[in-house]
Design a protein around this motif. Sequence first.
Motif, mmCIF file in Angstrom:
data_model
loop_
_atom_site.group_PDB
_atom_site.id
_atom_site.type_symbol
_atom_site.label_atom_id
_atom_site.label_comp_id
_atom_site.label_asym_id
_atom_site.label_seq_id
_atom_site.Cartn_x
_atom_site.Cartn_y
_atom_site.Cartn_z
ATOM 1 N N TRP A 16 0.829 -1.211 0.000
ATOM 2 C CA TRP A 16 0.000 0.000 0.000
ATOM 3 C C TRP A 16 0.856 1.250 0.000
ATOM 4 O O TRP A 16 0.556 2.229 -0.659
ATOM 5 C CB TRP A 16 -0.955 0.036 1.197
ATOM 6 C CG TRP A 16 -2.064 -0.969 1.151
ATOM 7 C CD1 TRP A 16 -2.377 -1.878 2.129
ATOM 8 C CD2 TRP A 16 -3.025 -1.162 0.112
ATOM 9 N NE1 TRP A 16 -3.460 -2.626 1.747
ATOM 10 C CE2 TRP A 16 -3.883 -2.214 0.526
ATOM 11 C CE3 TRP A 16 -3.244 -0.575 -1.126
ATOM 12 C CZ2 TRP A 16 -4.942 -2.670 -0.264
ATOM 13 C CZ3 TRP A 16 -4.288 -1.031 -1.913
ATOM 14 C CH2 TRP A 16 -5.124 -2.055 -1.485
ATOM 15 N N ASP A 17 1.978 1.215 0.763
ATOM 16 C CA ASP A 17 2.755 2.457 0.854
ATOM 17 C C ASP A 17 3.677 2.679 -0.347
ATOM 18 O O ASP A 17 4.430 3.641 -0.388
ATOM 19 C CB ASP A 17 3.489 2.567 2.199
ATOM 20 C CG ASP A 17 4.463 1.436 2.410
ATOM 21 O OD1 ASP A 17 4.702 0.687 1.455
ATOM 22 O OD2 ASP A 17 4.997 1.307 3.531
ATOM 23 N N ASP A 18 3.613 1.807 -1.342
ATOM 24 C CA ASP A 18 4.294 2.087 -2.615
ATOM 25 C C ASP A 18 3.406 2.936 -3.518
ATOM 26 O O ASP A 18 3.809 3.298 -4.630
ATOM 27 C CB ASP A 18 4.622 0.785 -3.365
ATOM 28 C CG ASP A 18 5.621 -0.069 -2.607
ATOM 29 O OD1 ASP A 18 6.500 0.516 -1.947
ATOM 30 O OD2 ASP A 18 5.512 -1.305 -2.664
ATOM 31 N N ILE A 19 2.190 3.194 -3.062
ATOM 32 C CA ILE A 19 1.245 3.956 -3.876
ATOM 33 C C ILE A 19 0.990 5.295 -3.187
ATOM 34 O O ILE A 19 0.571 5.325 -2.031
ATOM 35 C CB ILE A 19 -0.080 3.192 -4.041
ATOM 36 C CG1 ILE A 19 0.199 1.818 -4.659
ATOM 37 C CG2 ILE A 19 -1.067 3.989 -4.891
ATOM 38 C CD1 ILE A 19 -1.033 0.945 -4.775
ATOM 39 N N GLY A 20 1.269 6.390 -3.904
ATOM 40 C CA GLY A 20 1.068 7.704 -3.315
ATOM 41 C C GLY A 20 -0.356 8.187 -3.522
ATOM 42 O O GLY A 20 -0.931 7.995 -4.592
ATOM 43 N N LEU A 22 -4.473 8.423 -3.260
ATOM 44 C CA LEU A 22 -5.506 7.404 -3.472
ATOM 45 C C LEU A 22 -5.953 6.704 -2.190
ATOM 46 O O LEU A 22 -6.310 5.531 -2.209
ATOM 47 C CB LEU A 22 -5.020 6.356 -4.489
ATOM 48 C CG LEU A 22 -4.655 6.878 -5.889
ATOM 49 C CD1 LEU A 22 -4.019 5.773 -6.730
ATOM 50 C CD2 LEU A 22 -5.906 7.405 -6.610
ATOM 51 N N GLU A 23 -5.924 7.432 -1.072
ATOM 52 C CA GLU A 23 -6.271 6.814 0.207
ATOM 53 C C GLU A 23 -7.684 6.209 0.203
ATOM 54 O O GLU A 23 -7.890 5.109 0.701
ATOM 55 C CB GLU A 23 -6.133 7.815 1.361
ATOM 56 C CG GLU A 23 -4.692 8.272 1.625
ATOM 57 C CD GLU A 23 -3.706 7.097 1.767
ATOM 58 O OE1 GLU A 23 -4.093 6.059 2.339
ATOM 59 O OE2 GLU A 23 -2.554 7.236 1.301
ATOM 60 N N VAL A 183 -10.327 5.854 -10.230
ATOM 61 C CA VAL A 183 -8.933 6.124 -9.855
ATOM 62 C C VAL A 183 -8.554 7.442 -10.536
ATOM 63 O O VAL A 183 -8.219 7.471 -11.712
ATOM 64 C CB VAL A 183 -7.995 4.982 -10.306
ATOM 65 C CG1 VAL A 183 -6.575 5.234 -9.837
ATOM 66 C CG2 VAL A 183 -8.499 3.646 -9.792
ATOM 67 N N PRO A 184 -8.644 8.536 -9.787
ATOM 68 C CA PRO A 184 -8.534 9.854 -10.417
ATOM 69 C C PRO A 184 -7.078 10.268 -10.662
ATOM 70 O O PRO A 184 -6.158 9.694 -10.088
ATOM 71 C CB PRO A 184 -9.162 10.783 -9.378
ATOM 72 C CG PRO A 184 -8.916 10.121 -8.075
ATOM 73 C CD PRO A 184 -8.893 8.634 -8.336
ATOM 74 N N ALA A 185 -6.911 11.277 -11.507
ATOM 75 C CA ALA A 185 -5.597 11.902 -11.673
ATOM 76 C C ALA A 185 -5.222 12.534 -10.335
ATOM 77 O O ALA A 185 -6.084 13.010 -9.609
ATOM 78 C CB ALA A 185 -5.662 12.966 -12.768
ATOM 79 N N PRO A 186 -3.941 12.518 -9.993
ATOM 80 C CA PRO A 186 -3.542 13.009 -8.669
ATOM 81 C C PRO A 186 -3.650 14.526 -8.529
ATOM 82 O O PRO A 186 -3.267 15.258 -9.434
ATOM 83 C CB PRO A 186 -2.081 12.552 -8.552
ATOM 84 C CG PRO A 186 -1.593 12.384 -9.943
ATOM 85 C CD PRO A 186 -2.793 11.999 -10.761
ATOM 86 N N ASP A 187 -4.152 14.985 -7.386
ATOM 87 C CA ASP A 187 -4.134 16.425 -7.088
ATOM 88 C C ASP A 187 -2.769 16.752 -6.459
ATOM 89 O O ASP A 187 -1.906 15.881 -6.341
ATOM 90 C CB ASP A 187 -5.299 16.807 -6.161
ATOM 91 C CG ASP A 187 -5.258 16.075 -4.828
ATOM 92 O OD1 ASP A 187 -4.211 15.442 -4.520
ATOM 93 O OD2 ASP A 187 -6.249 16.124 -4.086
#
Length: 268
Positions: A16-20, A22-23, A183-187
């Motif tokens: 999980w912590d390899d993904i920034g 998207l909590e 799964v949105p584009a990151p803010d």
Amino acid sequence: PSALREVLLEVPNVHWDDIGGLEDVKQQLREAVEWPLKYPRAFERLGIDPPKGILLYGPPGTGKTLLAKAVATESEANFIAIRGPEVLSKWVGETEKRIREIFRKARQAAPTVIFIDEIDAIAPARGSHEGGRYLDTLINQLLTEMDGIDKNSGVVVIGATNRPDIIDPALLRPGRFDRLILVPAPDEKARLEILKVHTRRVPLAGDVDLKDIAKRTQGYSGADLEALVREAALTALRRIVRSIPGAEPGEEEFLEKLKVTRRDFEEA
Ligand code: ATP
């Protein structure tokens, strides 16, 4: 036998912590996939059926594949990945056999996550596509296999697409891909988290301000940010090779100087 050999079981290693960022998405996947795979008896006791299929949708490079691997890792499940376009190009004539084989293998190795990337390539609305009969057969078979998944067999299918709008509605019915997760584009905040993940093992100079980079990378996907970090690191390497003529990039003295600076990021 050829089909058997080619179904590749992976033991994924993404956490999980390899993904920034998207909590929210991570939490939804924990509840929809990890909990049922890890605690099937609790679901049985509560009398609720865990989802069989989940569709992750959103723009390219935002971490859909990564999420599917992470939920498999964290659920201690095996992972089988197939790509829609590959099914079309390589499986002609033996698609049914292959699909059957994949689900058989998944049951055998359960708990298993079956991941179908670019699922829109094989599952566009029936009757609306060029593939005609062939695609229809394929979709029907996929639906049959999904309908046949036993509640507690420990098999879950995760599909991913950039084009949820063209997917055959029959796939989205209850008991099939009935959870749709954006799964949105990151803010900006998520971009900072992603930059942190990808610079974890990168020696950064003191002048690098990840917050500032996050602010200035609007429109970048996770994949774009990963590419930015890689390019900045290569820029640093080039710069240092140029600055110490005759030095061997493997020498200790050289390695100590190897830091990625703000300017390297600017150039990248
Ligand atoms: P596509 O729709 O193109 O298949 P995708 O949404 O499946 O893309 P991934 O393959 O998961 O995207 O991401 C590509 C790469 O981008 C990953 O290997 C990872 O390095 C990076 N990446 C994307 N999103 C994130 C994220 N949220 N955190 C960390 N890395 C990310």
